[in-house]
Design a protein around this motif. Structure first.
Motif, PDB file in Angstrom:
ATOM      1  N   LEU A 378      88.846 -14.656 -21.623  1.00 24.38           N
ATOM      2  CA  LEU A 378      89.369 -13.667 -22.550  1.00 24.38           C
ATOM      3  C   LEU A 378      88.369 -13.423 -23.669  1.00 24.38           C
ATOM      4  O   LEU A 378      87.644 -14.339 -24.082  1.00 24.38           O
ATOM      5  N   THR A 379      88.352 -12.212 -24.152  1.00 25.86           N
ATOM      6  CA  THR A 379      87.501 -11.882 -25.292  1.00 25.86           C
ATOM      7  C   THR A 379      88.337 -11.141 -26.329  1.00 25.86           C
ATOM      8  O   THR A 379      89.396 -10.593 -26.034  1.00 25.86           O
ATOM      9  N   MET A 401      84.205 -12.275 -35.994  1.00 25.18           N
ATOM     10  CA  MET A 401      83.302 -12.549 -34.881  1.00 25.18           C
ATOM     11  C   MET A 401      84.026 -12.344 -33.560  1.00 25.18           C
ATOM     12  O   MET A 401      85.254 -12.442 -33.481  1.00 25.18           O
ATOM     13  N   ARG A 402      83.267 -12.071 -32.542  1.00 21.43           N
ATOM     14  CA  ARG A 402      83.827 -11.939 -31.195  1.00 21.43           C
ATOM     15  C   ARG A 402      83.824 -13.304 -30.518  1.00 21.43           C
ATOM     16  O   ARG A 402      82.875 -14.086 -30.658  1.00 21.43           O
ATOM     17  N   PHE A 403      84.900 -13.569 -29.793  1.00 25.19           N
ATOM     18  CA  PHE A 403      84.968 -14.798 -29.005  1.00 25.19           C
ATOM     19  C   PHE A 403      85.011 -14.427 -27.527  1.00 25.19           C
ATOM     20  O   PHE A 403      85.366 -13.305 -27.138  1.00 25.19           O
ATOM     21  N   ASP A 404      84.667 -15.370 -26.681  1.00 29.98           N
ATOM     22  CA  ASP A 404      84.759 -15.200 -25.234  1.00 29.98           C
ATOM     23  C   ASP A 404      84.914 -16.593 -24.637  1.00 29.98           C
ATOM     24  O   ASP A 404      83.980 -17.391 -24.645  1.00 29.98           O
ATOM     25  N   ASP A 405      86.111 -16.877 -24.143  1.00 31.37           N
ATOM     26  CA  ASP A 405      86.377 -18.229 -23.646  1.00 31.37           C
ATOM     27  C   ASP A 405      87.431 -18.170 -22.559  1.00 31.37           C
ATOM     28  O   ASP A 405      88.157 -17.178 -22.418  1.00 31.37           O
ATOM     29  N   SER A 406      87.518 -19.249 -21.794  1.00 30.96           N
ATOM     30  CA  SER A 406      88.446 -19.305 -20.671  1.00 30.96           C
ATOM     31  C   SER A 406      89.671 -20.146 -21.015  1.00 30.96           C
ATOM     32  O   SER A 406      89.553 -21.218 -21.620  1.00 30.96           O
ATOM     33  N   LEU A 451      82.275 -18.674 -29.746  1.00 30.74           N
ATOM     34  CA  LEU A 451      82.003 -17.429 -30.451  1.00 30.74           C
ATOM     35  C   LEU A 451      80.704 -16.852 -29.906  1.00 30.74           C
ATOM     36  O   LEU A 451      79.713 -17.583 -29.724  1.00 30.74           O
ATOM     37  N   THR A 452      80.712 -15.541 -29.641  1.00 31.31           N
ATOM     38  CA  THR A 452      79.567 -14.951 -28.956  1.00 31.31           C
ATOM     39  C   THR A 452      78.701 -14.063 -29.854  1.00 31.31           C
ATOM     40  O   THR A 452      77.500 -13.964 -29.649  1.00 31.31           O
TER      41      THR A 452
END
Length: 453
Positions: A378-379, A401-406, A451-452
């Protein structure tokens, strides 16, 4: 200030009596082998928008709608009409609608996936609750939010859902509840968002939530902390976890999505992946926040979705059951949970910051969507309610900030502890009508959150 309450025992109109009147008329109007399923929804709700702790917009909505589903053999046709509560007018509309549906069935094709419950049952849920009078609420907000830049939206009142079948089934759901969400803004433009929902309003609880949020306003005035992309120890508050699980549950627990290999939790369902053994998720009808029946006439019961970190059952509606040879379990058409509940853990609210020590406190998340469905990644964005914590103390707000994690990671090997007290969050949907349902989730302390940018 003493609490001013209004006991909401029923709407001004007796919708239940009116619905039964219409259902009886439909039964009398049946011809031959026809079967009619009736679904009903209504509300009498107060809506108030606040800006700078003052009323910006206020009003009341009273509405009802009825869906008739005429079935003859394997053919079916639908019609949805607005009901006004006047017996003569509504009976005339229903009679005309049935005649139109009979005409439509003449040219309708057989529905290969048609399935509905033919048993006879009765179920009724009525919960009055205590809601604030609008005038009293306005005074309470003015008093509790004095001197604060308070922006919020209140929706409260009685929500009704009904079902009737010409086979004799009758279902009724009538509850009074409220949902109030607001933000306290700092001159910098940043804000702290809070919500309060339930059946029984308390001025004291509301005041406490305002006070707790206001205590964090001075932190917003500090220079925001800018972090480099990377993985950070984090605490996801219940609202933040709801943002993640809510999206995951769109079709993650759907029997249809699983049968077509499109479920975001496909690897969990096949056993390729397991979550932390402390993760247990249920479609929990015992919460009483959604009707115990669906539009296909099936009674609904709680469904175990994940037990001890492993996949259990799927949500299966009638059409999926017919198409894929499964057993329906009362799921809604969307096959998404309407009362998603997670068991809590052992992390007390007052110990969260100390246990986090240094890392991110994430109050809620924004614009959540999938970046990799098959790996349940998910982001989205952090925003105002994310803080940098050092040695158990909140020291600064975080730049968005943008996140991207499972979810496989967050509720798997990265899960450290779950909050001890799950928080009930009612649906805040008002698209066309106030929605039922919601979530009952704890917070989650995770070893890393990615965090991406």
């Amino acid at each position: 200030m003493s609490e001013a309450m209004l006991l909401q025992s029923a709407t001004t109109l007796d919708w239940h009596r009116h619905f039964l009147l219409l259902a009886d008329e439909v039964e009398r109007a049946q011809k031959g082998a026809e079967i009619t399923l009736m679904s009903f929804s209504a509300e009498q709700s107060d809506f108030i928008r606040f800006n700078a702790a003052k009323v910006r917009q206020i009003g009341q909505v009273s509405q009802g709608k009825l869906t008739l589903r005429l079935i003859d053999g394997a053919r079916q046709a639908y019609s949805t009409l607005t009901v006004c509560g006047d017996a003569d007018a509504d009976l005339h509309e229903v009679t005309d609608a049935l005649a139109t549906l009979r005409e439509a069935l003449r040219d309708a094709s057989d529905d290969p996936h048609l399935l509905f419950d033919t048993s006879q049952w009765e179920r009724s849920t009525r919960r009055a609750g205590k809601l604030p009078q609008p005038q009293a609420l306005v005074r309470t907000v003015a008093e509790c939010a004095k001197g604060l830049d308070f922006v919020g939206f209140y929706a409260g009142g009685t929500i009704v859902r009904g079902f009737a079948s010409t086979r004799g089934s009758r279902g009724w759901y009538e509850v009074s509840n409220f949902n109030f969400s607001w933000s306290l803004y700092d001159p910098s433009g940043r804000a702290i968002k809070t919500s309060y929902a339930g059946d029984h309003w308390s001025d004291a609880v509301f005041a406490g939530k305002i006070e707790q949020a206001a205590a964090r306003l001075p932190v917003l005035a500090r220079a925001p902390r800018a972090l480099s992309p990377g993985s950070y120890r984090s605490y996801l508050a219940p609202a933040a976890l709801e943002g993640l699980l809510g999206v995951t549950a769109w079709s993650g627990f759907s029997a249809r999505a699983q049968a077509t290999s499109r479920s975001e939790l496909y690897k969990l369902h096949t056993g390729e992946i397991a979550l932390d053994p402390r993760v247990t998720l249920t479609e929990d009808l015992s919460l009483g926040i959604t009707p115990g029946f669906n539009d296909d006439g099936y009674l609904r019961a709680s469904v175990p979705l994940i037990q001890d970190g492993r996949s259990m059952e799927r949500l299966t509606n009638a059409r999926s059951a017919r198409e894929y040879g499964l057993q329906p379990n009362g799921a809604l058409d969307s096959e998404a949970p309407a009362a998603l509940s997670m068991e809590g853990g052992d992390l007390a609210e007052e110990d969260v910051l100390a246990q986090l020590d240094t890392g991110l406190y994430i109050g809620n998340l924004w614009y959540v969507n999938f970046s990799d469905r098959m790996n349940c990644r998910l982001t989205g964005m952090t925003r105002f309610a994310t803080f940098w914590v050092e040695h158990g103390k909140i020291v600064a707000p975080l730049e968005a900030m943008r996140f991207d994690d499972s979810m496989y990671r967050l509720l798997g090997d990265q899960l450290e502890r779950l909050g001890a007290q799950p928080e009930l969050q009612l649906s805040d949907s008002t698209w066309g009508e106030r929605g039922t349902g919601g979530t009952h989730l704890p917070g989650a302390l995770v070893r890393s959150f990615e965090l991406t940018l």
